[in-house]
Design a protein around this motif. Structure first.
Motif, PDB file in Angstrom:
ATOM      1  N   PHE A   1      20.013  20.745   3.671  1.00  0.00           N
ATOM      2  CA  PHE A   1      19.461  19.988   2.342  1.00  0.00           C
ATOM      3  C   PHE A   1      17.841  19.913   2.789  1.00  0.00           C
ATOM      4  CE2 PHE A   1      23.953  19.103   2.725  1.00  0.00           C
ATOM      5  CZ  PHE A   1      24.453  19.005   1.440  1.00  0.00           C
ATOM      6  N   GLY A   2      17.229  19.732   1.596  1.00  0.00           N
ATOM      7  CA  GLY A   2      15.774  19.792   1.518  1.00  0.00           C
ATOM      8  C   GLY A   2      15.588  18.152   1.185  1.00  0.00           C
ATOM      9  N   HIS A   3      14.340  17.810   1.261  1.00  0.00           N
ATOM     10  CA  HIS A   3      13.744  16.503   0.750  1.00  0.00           C
ATOM     11  C   HIS A   3      12.425  16.666   0.288  1.00  0.00           C
ATOM     12  CE1 HIS A   3      14.247  12.478   0.256  1.00  0.00           C
ATOM     13  NE2 HIS A   3      13.432  12.003   1.122  1.00  0.00           N
ATOM     14  N   VAL A   4      11.950  15.634  -0.407  1.00  0.00           N
ATOM     15  CA  VAL A   4      10.313  15.822  -0.965  1.00  0.00           C
ATOM     16  C   VAL A   4       9.840  14.455  -0.604  1.00  0.00           C
ATOM     17  CG1 VAL A   4       8.984  15.788  -2.900  1.00  0.00           C
ATOM     18  CG2 VAL A   4      10.791  17.459  -2.743  1.00  0.00           C
ATOM     19  N   VAL A   5       8.577  14.387  -0.246  1.00  0.00           N
ATOM     20  CA  VAL A   5       7.993  13.022  -0.017  1.00  0.00           C
ATOM     21  C   VAL A   5       6.602  13.165  -0.594  1.00  0.00           C
ATOM     22  CG1 VAL A   5       9.761  12.149   1.814  1.00  0.00           C
ATOM     23  CG2 VAL A   5       7.266  13.654   2.645  1.00  0.00           C
ATOM     24  N   LEU A   6       5.823  12.004  -0.605  1.00  0.00           N
ATOM     25  CA  LEU A   6       4.538  11.936  -1.082  1.00  0.00           C
ATOM     26  C   LEU A   6       3.475  11.488   0.256  1.00  0.00           C
ATOM     27  CD1 LEU A   6       2.431  12.749  -3.510  1.00  0.00           C
ATOM     28  CD2 LEU A   6       2.708   9.779  -3.705  1.00  0.00           C
ATOM     29  N   VAL A   7       2.677  12.387   0.479  1.00  0.00           N
ATOM     30  CA  VAL A   7       1.734  11.967   1.686  1.00  0.00           C
ATOM     31  C   VAL A   7       0.500  11.269   1.224  1.00  0.00           C
ATOM     32  CG1 VAL A   7       0.619  13.018   3.807  1.00  0.00           C
ATOM     33  CG2 VAL A   7       2.677  14.058   2.926  1.00  0.00           C
ATOM     34  N   ILE A   8       0.507  10.354   1.961  1.00  0.00           N
ATOM     35  CA  ILE A   8      -1.009   9.530   1.369  1.00  0.00           C
ATOM     36  C   ILE A   8      -1.926   9.113   2.680  1.00  0.00           C
ATOM     37  CG2 ILE A   8       0.202   8.491  -0.536  1.00  0.00           C
ATOM     38  CD1 ILE A   8       0.278   6.507   2.861  1.00  0.00           C
ATOM     39  N   GLY A   9      -1.330   9.917   3.853  1.00  0.00           N
ATOM     40  CA  GLY A   9      -2.630   9.554   4.837  1.00  0.00           C
ATOM     41  C   GLY A   9      -2.220  10.597   6.204  1.00  0.00           C
ATOM     42  N   TYR A  10      -2.954  10.626   7.103  1.00  0.00           N
ATOM     43  CA  TYR A  10      -2.766  11.752   8.181  1.00  0.00           C
ATOM     44  C   TYR A  10      -3.455  11.025   9.350  1.00  0.00           C
ATOM     45  CZ  TYR A  10      -7.131  14.124   8.088  1.00  0.00           C
ATOM     46  OH  TYR A  10      -8.540  14.309   8.076  1.00  0.00           O
ATOM     47  N   THR A  11      -3.234  11.746  10.681  1.00  0.00           N
ATOM     48  CA  THR A  11      -4.116  11.530  11.679  1.00  0.00           C
ATOM     49  C   THR A  11      -3.668  12.794  12.636  1.00  0.00           C
ATOM     50  OG1 THR A  11      -4.645  10.177  13.542  1.00  0.00           O
ATOM     51  CG2 THR A  11      -2.357  10.373  13.268  1.00  0.00           C
ATOM     52  N   MET A  12      -4.646  13.099  13.614  1.00  0.00           N
ATOM     53  CA  MET A  12      -4.457  14.316  14.428  1.00  0.00           C
ATOM     54  C   MET A  12      -4.147  13.774  15.640  1.00  0.00           C
ATOM     55  SD  MET A  12      -4.935  16.719  12.168  1.00  0.00           S
ATOM     56  CE  MET A  12      -4.690  18.025  13.421  1.00  0.00           C
TER      57      MET A  12
ATOM     58  N   CYS B   1       3.707   8.803   4.818  1.00  0.00           N
ATOM     59  CA  CYS B   1       4.262   9.401   3.619  1.00  0.00           C
ATOM     60  C   CYS B   1       5.057   8.145   2.984  1.00  0.00           C
ATOM     61  CB  CYS B   1       5.603  10.181   3.708  1.00  0.00           C
ATOM     62  SG  CYS B   1       5.014  11.863   5.022  1.00  0.00           S
ATOM     63  N   LEU B   2       5.123   8.182   1.633  1.00  0.00           N
ATOM     64  CA  LEU B   2       5.927   7.480   0.749  1.00  0.00           C
ATOM     65  C   LEU B   2       7.311   8.030   0.390  1.00  0.00           C
ATOM     66  CD1 LEU B   2       3.382   6.109  -1.744  1.00  0.00           C
ATOM     67  CD2 LEU B   2       4.500   4.870   0.137  1.00  0.00           C
ATOM     68  N   ASP B   3       8.402   7.883   1.131  1.00  0.00           N
ATOM     69  CA  ASP B   3       9.743   8.367   1.198  1.00  0.00           C
ATOM     70  C   ASP B   3      10.440   7.743  -0.065  1.00  0.00           C
ATOM     71  OD1 ASP B   3      12.204   9.538   1.563  1.00  0.00           O
ATOM     72  OD2 ASP B   3      11.804   9.839   3.611  1.00  0.00           O
ATOM     73  N   PRO B   4      10.738   8.216  -0.978  1.00  0.00           N
ATOM     74  CA  PRO B   4      11.601   7.611  -2.167  1.00  0.00           C
ATOM     75  C   PRO B   4      13.048   7.200  -1.705  1.00  0.00           C
ATOM     76  CG  PRO B   4      11.389   9.959  -2.634  1.00  0.00           C
ATOM     77  CD  PRO B   4      10.532   9.830  -1.538  1.00  0.00           C
ATOM     78  N   SER B   5      13.515   7.881  -0.753  1.00  0.00           N
ATOM     79  CA  SER B   5      14.782   7.519  -0.139  1.00  0.00           C
ATOM     80  C   SER B   5      14.893   6.210   0.611  1.00  0.00           C
ATOM     81  CB  SER B   5      15.532   8.663   0.678  1.00  0.00           C
ATOM     82  OG  SER B   5      14.855   8.866   1.617  1.00  0.00           O
ATOM     83  N   GLY B   6      13.639   5.621   1.133  1.00  0.00           N
ATOM     84  CA  GLY B   6      13.654   4.459   1.817  1.00  0.00           C
ATOM     85  C   GLY B   6      13.159   3.356   1.119  1.00  0.00           C
ATOM     86  N   SER B   7      13.131   2.267   1.979  1.00  0.00           N
ATOM     87  CA  SER B   7      12.607   0.795   1.324  1.00  0.00           C
ATOM     88  C   SER B   7      11.282   0.890   0.963  1.00  0.00           C
ATOM     89  CB  SER B   7      12.806  -0.225   2.224  1.00  0.00           C
ATOM     90  OG  SER B   7      14.427  -0.315   2.393  1.00  0.00           O
ATOM     91  N   ALA B   8      10.638   0.079   0.186  1.00  0.00           N
ATOM     92  CA  ALA B   8       9.638  -0.059  -0.342  1.00  0.00           C
ATOM     93  C   ALA B   8       8.601  -0.619   0.792  1.00  0.00           C
ATOM     94  CB  ALA B   8       9.271  -1.031  -1.304  1.00  0.00           C
ATOM     95  N   PRO B   9       7.474   0.009   1.016  1.00  0.00           N
ATOM     96  CA  PRO B   9       6.517  -0.479   2.214  1.00  0.00           C
ATOM     97  C   PRO B   9       5.965  -1.856   1.846  1.00  0.00           C
ATOM     98  CG  PRO B   9       5.354   1.134   1.071  1.00  0.00           C
ATOM     99  CD  PRO B   9       6.886   1.311   0.314  1.00  0.00           C
ATOM    100  N   TRP B  10       6.162  -2.846   2.823  1.00  0.00           N
ATOM    101  CA  TRP B  10       5.419  -4.050   2.493  1.00  0.00           C
ATOM    102  C   TRP B  10       4.304  -4.568   3.426  1.00  0.00           C
ATOM    103  CZ3 TRP B  10       6.582  -8.151   6.315  1.00  0.00           C
ATOM    104  CH2 TRP B  10       7.349  -7.648   7.041  1.00  0.00           C
ATOM    105  N   PHE B  11       4.157  -3.778   4.765  1.00  0.00           N
ATOM    106  CA  PHE B  11       3.299  -4.278   5.619  1.00  0.00           C
ATOM    107  C   PHE B  11       2.312  -2.868   5.884  1.00  0.00           C
ATOM    108  CE2 PHE B  11       6.743  -3.452   8.377  1.00  0.00           C
ATOM    109  CZ  PHE B  11       6.113  -2.713   9.315  1.00  0.00           C
ATOM    110  N   ASN B  12       2.723  -1.580   5.806  1.00  0.00           N
ATOM    111  CA  ASN B  12       2.124  -0.433   5.797  1.00  0.00           C
ATOM    112  C   ASN B  12       2.132   0.037   4.452  1.00  0.00           C
ATOM    113  OD1 ASN B  12       1.842  -0.630   8.702  1.00  0.00           O
ATOM    114  ND2 ASN B  12       3.911   0.009   8.962  1.00  0.00           N
ATOM    115  N   TYR B  13       1.025   0.961   4.448  1.00  0.00           N
ATOM    116  CA  TYR B  13       1.231   1.982   3.079  1.00  0.00           C
ATOM    117  C   TYR B  13       2.256   2.857   3.286  1.00  0.00           C
ATOM    118  CZ  TYR B  13      -3.850   0.586   2.106  1.00  0.00           C
ATOM    119  OH  TYR B  13      -4.969  -0.118   1.796  1.00  0.00           O
ATOM    120  N   TRP B  14       2.800   3.036   4.342  1.00  0.00           N
ATOM    121  CA  TRP B  14       3.686   4.335   4.447  1.00  0.00           C
ATOM    122  C   TRP B  14       5.165   3.658   4.856  1.00  0.00           C
ATOM    123  CZ3 TRP B  14       0.270   3.126   8.002  1.00  0.00           C
ATOM    124  CH2 TRP B  14       0.812   2.769   9.086  1.00  0.00           C
TER     125      TRP B  14
END
Length: 234
Positions: free
Chosen positions: A148-159, A168-181
């Motif tokens: 099974f595949g999944h799609v998420v929206l990436v809004i930041g990164y680090t190396m 990421c903002l993952d639509p299958s998870g709860s809304a972020p409330w203290f982090n952007y992700w």
């Protein structure tokens, strides 16, 4: 010490993740799976359009109005009246790109890229990093060992060495409330022959990120030169 790079146009207000939407209005960003349908790709596309200032969150709940721009009317007819054209069993990136072209009457520069097994992984990862550096989100698709595949929206990164950690903002998870992700995906930027070289922090399982979808606005197109080897950061 490491530095996290986030895209432009994200902020918290009243404990909600928000952005500047179309016509300069402030709008909520996050959409959780189940609010409209069950296809994660649709939610990713809608959050992508919100951050790109093409739509507002209210456009997804209000009835069609006489003064709506034509593309908003097309979007509402596709998604809201009565959710026709949405595949509840999932979507492909090519299908999502076709939907965007239809909604915007081909007046949008949207591209899909696939990770190749021919030594071009560097370019695939560079596209992700370059687009985030330009201030824009990236829609990614990944596969899991259970097929099974999944799609998420990436809004930041680090190396982290040869790992690019994607926030990421993952639509299958709860809304972020203290982090952007609300999820993190680690992807390897070095050549790796593993079937599942990447890692999903929310599920604690290995995955394989293999496709991205981006809207190429002018700012990003000026920065990206796929044939300039000296620009590759890895």
């Amino acid at each position: 010490m490491f530095i996290i790079k986030f895209i432009d146009n994200l902020f918290f207000r009243d404990s909600n993740l928000r952005a500047e939407g179309r016509e300069g209005t402030t709008t909520n960003v996050f959409l959780r799976q189940g609010q409209l349908d069950r296809a994660c790709g649709i939610y990713g596309i809608l959050m992508l359009l919100i951050i790109h200032k093409r739509i507002n969150g209210d456009d997804l709940t209000d009835e069609i109005a006489h003064d709506d721009p034509p593309y908003i009317k097309r979007l509402k007819k596709l998604f809201l009246n009565p959710l026709k054209g949405i595949k509840s069993d999932g979507t492909t990136m090519s299908y999502l790109r076709g939907m965007l072209l239809r909604i915007f009457d081909d007046q949008i520069n949207v591209s899909v890229f696939k990770k190749l097994d021919t030594g071009e992984d560097n370019l695939f990862h560079f596209r992700i990093r370059n687009h985030l550096d330009a201030g824009y989100p990236v829609l990614i698709a990944y596969r899991k060992p259970d097929a099974f595949g999944h799609v998420v929206l990436v809004i930041g990164y680090t190396m982290l060495g040869d790992i690019m950690r994607l926030y990421c903002l993952d639509p299958s998870g709860s809304a972020p409330w203290f982090n952007y992700w609300n999820n993190m995906i680690d992807i390897k930027i070095s050549d790796d022959e593993e079937d599942w070289p990447d890692f999903n922090h929310w599920t604690g399982k290995k995955v394989k990120v293999d496709k991205i979808l981006i809207i190429e606005d002018d700012k990003c197109m000026e920065l990206f030169s796929p044939f300039n080897d000296t620009a590759l950061p890895f």
